[in-house]
Design a protein around this motif. Structure first.
Motif, short mmCIF file in Angstrom:
data_model
loop_
_atom_site.label_atom_id
_atom_site.label_comp_id
_atom_site.label_asym_id
_atom_site.label_seq_id
_atom_site.Cartn_x
_atom_site.Cartn_y
_atom_site.Cartn_z
N ARG A 1 4.98 -7.99 6.17
CA ARG A 1 4.20 -8.84 4.95
C ARG A 1 3.13 -7.30 4.66
NH1 ARG A 1 0.59 -8.39 11.11
NH2 ARG A 1 1.16 -5.87 11.79
N THR A 2 2.56 -7.46 3.60
CA THR A 2 1.51 -6.52 2.68
C THR A 2 0.29 -5.73 4.21
OG1 THR A 2 -0.50 -5.97 1.54
CG2 THR A 2 -0.23 -8.00 2.01
N THR A 3 0.13 -4.99 4.41
CA THR A 3 -0.47 -4.26 5.14
C THR A 3 -2.06 -4.17 4.04
OG1 THR A 3 -0.22 -1.71 4.15
CG2 THR A 3 1.22 -2.52 5.87
N GLY A 4 -1.93 -4.64 3.27
CA GLY A 4 -3.88 -4.80 2.47
C GLY A 4 -4.26 -5.56 1.55
N ASP A 5 -5.34 -5.90 1.30
CA ASP A 5 -5.04 -6.65 -0.08
C ASP A 5 -4.79 -6.08 -1.47
OD1 ASP A 5 -6.41 -8.80 1.79
OD2 ASP A 5 -8.13 -8.29 0.93
N GLY A 6 -3.79 -6.71 -2.28
CA GLY A 6 -3.74 -5.46 -3.96
C GLY A 6 -3.46 -6.40 -4.56
N VAL A 7 -2.84 -6.23 -5.79
CA VAL A 7 -2.08 -6.61 -6.96
C VAL A 7 -0.53 -6.10 -6.69
CG1 VAL A 7 -2.17 -6.38 -9.19
CG2 VAL A 7 -4.40 -6.94 -7.66
N VAL A 8 0.08 -6.82 -7.12
CA VAL A 8 1.89 -5.93 -7.33
C VAL A 8 1.42 -4.87 -8.09
CG1 VAL A 8 3.71 -6.93 -7.28
CG2 VAL A 8 2.69 -8.24 -6.08
N GLN A 9 2.24 -4.17 -8.33
CA GLN A 9 2.24 -2.97 -9.71
C GLN A 9 3.71 -3.09 -10.17
OE1 GLN A 9 1.48 0.72 -8.61
NE2 GLN A 9 -0.45 1.43 -10.02
N PHE A 10 4.55 -3.47 -8.85
CA PHE A 10 6.41 -2.97 -9.53
C PHE A 10 6.49 -3.86 -8.48
CE2 PHE A 10 9.96 -1.68 -9.04
CZ PHE A 10 10.72 -1.82 -10.38
#
Length: 431
Positions: A308-317
């Protein structure tokens, strides 16, 4: 003289025996008199017996007896076999299987689902509730005016508040299982405090917890667990509290006693539960066979475990990169980045530029790249530089407004009282 002496000696015994026989005879006469009524009494007795005599009718009709039955669908079961186990007779089953409105049930025979039925003693069906699609909806089939009718309905549950408290001896699940607390509630508690406690490595023997949570009941029996309403966890002597609060827009979250939001901008761990196999430190690289700085944290877990992602964000790679194998790098607000390496595969539809929310599954544990076994390599970066995610001070989230805080204090007062009561009860038990 001698004979007379013998007679005199025997006389008392003979006398006693004669009196005893006469007594029995007299008692027999009295008894006979007591149970032999006069003609007048016999007449009266006959009249009394006539009044108390039960009428002899036909055997009782068992057709009105109703039985409540409950059966769990087994793998590979057909609808007709399920109806047999529910006690439904041949005629009703034939009608049931032919009815157009019940044909959908043939496609809903999912193993584990529980079907309830009310059946008469003769096997005729009064009602049957069949859960649909694994949700709250179901099909209710009832007999009305001699024919079966079917309609989709929502099951009515009774919600109760459950209060439990316990102590960690070996593991979180070990403690909650011993108290009969559902696993989903234990997982919720770990999620609630995941910003402050790493449940992979921070638990200590003697840690204590208190819980107030919802439990849904159907026909007086536990059906499913709901939401944690309040929780307290004492970890290594430090107390953490959480109370659920719903905002005006309908969204809800967990707040501490002072009204501070518990949800941090980042979770401490990218996996729900696992073991830490390598910390952020110098280590002997298992493949390169040299001492190198390990710039992340490794979590051992079986292949396919959701990450799971640990925070809100945008996929950079997203893709393959050297020793990292399958790698995802997320960009977050405030010059923060997180990286997830050695994945077996990525979540479907995820691509560069995709937006993700804290807790979303972005990939699955694997052993791609330089890995000796399945595990997740997790990095937390500030301005591109890796830092220890287990010790860095994580950014906090937006607090409640003054008005919202006042509403929170008013609505959470009862929950705070219950948690205090549980805490005192736990303390009394262990002292």
């Amino acid at each position: 003289m001698m004979k007379r002496g013998i007679v005199n000696h025997l006389l008392p015994e003979v006398s006693h025996r004669m009196f005893a026989v006469m007594g029995v005879f007299v008692l027999g006469m009295v008894t006979a008199l007591a149970f032999t009524p006069s003609p007048e009494l016999a007449e009266n007795r006959v009249e009394v017996v006539e009044m108390l005599k039960l009428p002899m009718g036909d055997p009782l009709d068992q057709g009105d007896e109703i039985y409540a039955r409950e059966e769990r669908i087994v793998r590979g079961e057909q609808l007709d076999h399920l109806l047999v186990r529910l006690g439904v007779n041949d005629e009703t089953r034939r009608y049931f299987l032919r009815a157009p409105e019940t044909q959908v049930l043939h496609r809903q025979l999912v193993p584990g689902r529980v079907v309830d039925a009310s059946v008469r003693a003769d096997g005729s069906l009064l009602s049957l509730y069949f859960p649909l699609n694994g949700g709250e909806n179901g099909m209710l089939i009832e007999q009305e005016e001699g024919r079966l009718t079917a309609r989709e309905t929502v099951r009515q549950y009774e919600t109760r508040q459950i209060m439990k408290s316990g102590e960690i001896s070996y593991s979180l699940f070990g403690a909650t299982d011993s108290l009969g607390i559902p696993d989903s509630i234990a997982i919720q508690m770990a999620e609630i405090f995941s910003g402050d406690i790493d449940f992979h490595r921070d638990l200590r023997k003697g840690d204590r917890f208190s819980l107030v949570y919802e439990m849904r009941y159907l026909h007086g029996k536990p059906a499913s667990a709901g939401r944690v309403l309040a929780a307290e966890f004492v970890n290594a002597g430090q107390t953490h509290q959480a109370f659920y609060f719903t905002l005006d827009d309908g969204t809800g979250g967990y707040y501490n006693r002072e009204g501070g939001r518990l949800k941090k901008a980042f979770l401490r761990s990218p996996l729900e539960f696992s073991r830490v196999t390598s910390n952020f430190a110098m280590r002997f690289h298992p493949i390169l066979k040299t001492w190198r700085e390990h710039k992340g944290t490794d979590y051992g877990a079986p292949t396919g475990t959701p990450v799971r992602t640990t925070g809100d964000g945008v996929v950079q790679f997203i893709g393959v990169r050297g020793g990292y194998g399958n790698l995802i790098v997320l960009a977050h607000a405030g010059n923060y980045q997180t990286a997830y390496a050695h994945l077996s595969r990525f979540a479907s539809s995820l691509k560069q530029g995709s937006r993700v929310t804290q807790g979303d599954t972005i990939g699955y544990v694997g052993s791609t790249g330089w890995a000796t076994g399945p595990h997740l390599h997790y990095e937390f970066r500030v301005r591109g530089q890796p830092v220890n995610p287990l010790s860095v001070a994580l950014p906090t989230s937006i607090p409640l407004t003054t008005a919202q805080k006042a509403n929170f204090q008013r609505e959470s007062a009862n929950l705070q009282t219950l948690v205090a009561l549980l805490k005192n009860t736990t303390a009394a038990r262990f002292e």
